[in-house]
Design an enzyme around this catalytic site. Structure first.
Site: not given
Length: 680
Positions: A613, A616-618
């Site tokens: 998670s 993906v945010h990075e």
């Protein structure tokens, strides 16, 4: 005064002793002894005598003296059970009822003169007089009785094993509304409903005041309006066309599942590899297009986030249907074995060939065949079974080798196969009530693209649906959507854009890193409140307006897109509640898949889930700022030690303190993240 529970036989977990399990086994017509067994009844009667439980003479500590005095004045109860032996005329003879002697397991070996069986040696032994639980065994040389007791213990062991749902059956959709939806009666009757109204009144006053000041300074309520100009400056049509093509390309996963069903592709061997290769190519195109076109951050955020959503939808669709394809193939194979079994002629004598009836566990046949029972049985067998092959594999080999089978073997084999066939059929139907949604009937063009537009990331055969579309509700949410976007633009233009331009000016003027970092506290303090407002409004925009509009237009009845995350006392609770669609996806396809496929424990699976998670945010932050710094990844991984901290004795029951720490993180996290990217 402390009292001691009287010794009792081995319990099966339902309040019955071993004797009751043995009697139930003997009364079962499908498992009763062979006719030749009546010749051993005299030996069995000799071996089974009156019940005399014995307690080993083990000294106890002085603290139990009073309890021992009470026990000395009591008479040990006599525990007996009835064993009915079948006579030659197929009738049960009451004179054959005997009372076996039951002794502690530690004395069984000495009484019988030979070592106890392994399955009895593995039972817990009691050596202390003060123990409340005693373990007993039946002293008998009758092989059939021992076999009955062994199968009874095996049956009860299967029942008491901890159960765990299969990885693809965890998500349950029900008809419900989101917390702030006016259709939710609990929200409308909440004692805090007035604070919700107060929040929007305060936002209205803030926007009116900001618009009035912009009008006085620039003659436009939106001020200089750079953000709106950025959003609509160029490539708006290209963005919409690209998004439509991206959604259309998800049909590749549907085509692949059709090929898997037609057996052109084997899902367990090459199918999942091809699917992962396609998903990698898909996300590379989603990330690469904004870079090639040099889109502004508004276009990039929308396209990349929507692309990640489409990626997760494809993954769930492909891997769930891929799993069902293996179930369907196995069921078809069992049906073929069942037809072969019907053609087998039983021998007239008791077949001495393997597999014997006594070698199979049959306790599950008394339960209704279902997918959950099937997976629980598979799990229990994987832990307790000593052989390398399962019962069904053994039966299949016996059918293929055409070994002689008697009538009892054929009857049991047929029951075992039919039970698994029905359990697998239950897996293929899932929660669906309409046969058109059963696998493989669900592999249609319309079913796939209907799922693509539904506000969920987890694929199911059928979802709870509403009866009609409330168009006034759609209009209400659409107005809220436009209004929230307008509010977000005004807040960004008035409070965030000037700060961002100040940091850009510092870089253009050649300020050193140290000089810019000295401005870090002031930039953070200027961004903390507007970023908090944007964070709240963006959450409300997506999870309360966009998803509810999609749900109403698609008749999707499960509106539980979030829970009361604002009451979170730990970061793991926040991760579960603030974004339920993503949480359900990660739970099924990352957390449980890691446990089942990679054979890791739950703590490692949690670490994998958080790390994926965070990556993906990075990735999204890299697409926006064109910088790979890892700030968001580090901050998100820091949630894990904070979760551990919230479970310590200092914070475990401190809900108010835990909620304060949570809100402190929400206040400082987004603004600190943006400040780091702007300053450094």
């Amino acid at each position: 005064m402390a009292t001691r529970e009287e010794p009792r036989p081995v319990s099966n977990g339902r309040g019955h002793g071993v004797g009751a399990a043995a009697a139930a086994k003997l009364d079962n017509a499908s498992l009763r002894p062979r006719r030749e067994a009546h010749h051993h009844s005299a030996d069995l009667a000799e071996a089974l005598r009156a019940v005399k439980p014995r307690v080993p003479d083990t000294p106890s500590d002085s603290s139990s003296d009073s309890g021992r005095e009470d026990r000395d004045n009591k008479t040990e109860p006599v525990q007996s059970f009835l064993l009915r032996r079948k006579s030659t005329n197929d009738s049960y003879d009451d004179s054959a009822v005997v009372t076996p002697e039951i002794v502690p397991i530690e004395h069984a070996e000495a009484r019988s003169g030979r070592p106890s069986p392994k399955y009895l040696q593995s039972l817990p032994k009691s050596n202390a007089v003060g123990d409340e639980k005693k373990t007993y065994v039946v002293v008998s040389d009758d092989a059939e009785l021992r076999e009955i007791l062994r199968r009874g213990l095996e049956r009860e062991k299967e029942k008491v094993l901890p159960t765990r749902r299969e990885k693809l059956r965890d998500t349950v959709f029900t008809k419900q509304f989101s917390c702030f939806d006016r259709q939710n009666q609990d929200a409308a009757n909440s004692q805090f409903h007035g604070f919700y109204v107060l929040f929007w009144i305060g936002m209205t006053i803030l926007i009116l005041k900001t618009g009035a000041e912009n009008w006085r300074k620039t003659g436009n309520p939106l001020g200089t309006n750079e953000i709106m100009k950025t959003m609509f400056r160029r490539d708006v049509v290209v963005l919409l066309l690209s998004d439509g093509i991206m959604c259309g390309l998800t049909g590749v996963s549907w085509v692949m599942q059709r090929l898997v069903f037609r057996q052109y592709i084997n899902w367990e061997r090459s199918g999942w590899i091809i699917q992962n290769m396609w998903q990698t190519l898909f996300i590379a195109g989603v990330v690469g297009l904004p870079l090639v076109r040099d889109w502004p951050w508004t276009h990039t955020v929308f396209f990349v986030l929507h692309g990640i959503v489409m990626l997760m939808k494809q993954h769930s669709y492909a891997f769930y249907n891929g799993h069902l394809s293996t179930v369907y193939k196995k069921r078809q194979s069992l049906l073929f074995k069942l037809k072969q079994l019907e053609l087998v002629s039983p021998v007239s004598y008791s077949s001495p060939t393997s597999p014997q009836v006594s070698a199979f566990a049959t306790s599950h046949l008394e339960l209704p065949p279902s997918a959950n029972e099937y997976h629980e049985r598979c799990k229990s067998l994987s832990k307790s079974q000593s052989t390398e092959r399962s019962d069904i594999e053994t039966i299949s080999n016996a059918i293929e080798e055409a070994v002689p089978l008697d009538l009892e073997q054929l009857h049991l084999f047929e029951r075992l196969i039919k039970w698994e066939v029905d359990a697998l059929a239950d897996e293929l139907t899932g929660k669906a009530t309409d046969p058109t949604h059963y696998y493989p009937n669900n592999l249609t063009f319309l079913n796939h693209y209907e799922y693509i537009v539904l506000p969920t990331l987890v694929y199911e055969l059928q979802y709870p649906r509403s009866d009609s579309i409330n168009w006034s509700y759609v209009a209400e949410k659409s107005c809220a959507l436009i209004g929230v976007i307008f509010v977000m633009i005004m807040i960004s233009q008035a409070f965030i854009y000037p700060v961002v331009m100040r940091t850009v000016y510092m870089k253009e003027m050649g300020w050193s890193t140290i000089q810019r970092f000295q401005e870090f506290p002031w930039v953070l303090s200027d961004l903390i409140f507007p970023f908090m407002m944007e964070y709240m409004l963006s959450w409300y925009l997506i999870w309360e307006t966009v998803l509810n509009i999609l749900a109403e237009l698609t008749y999707f009845a499960d509106r539980s897109f979030y829970d009361a995350w604002w009451n979170s006392v730990s970061w793991d609770q926040y991760a579960r509640d603030w974004n339920r669609p993503v949480h359900n996806f990660l739970l099924r396809h990352v957390y449980h898949s890691s446990i089942s496929s990679m054979k890791v424990n739950k703590h490692t699976a949690t670490l994998i889930t958080f790390f994926l998670s965070a990556c993906v945010h990075e990735l999204v932050m890299w697409c926006i700022f064109k910088k790979l710094r890892g700030y968001l990844l580090i901050l998100q991984m820091c949630q894990l030690p904070l979760v551990k901290l919230s479970r310590t004795k200092w914070l475990r029951n401190q809900e108010t303190l835990g909620n304060m720490l949570f809100w402190a993180g929400i206040f400082t996290g987004p603004s600190m993240l943006c400040t780091l990217y702007l300053i450094l």
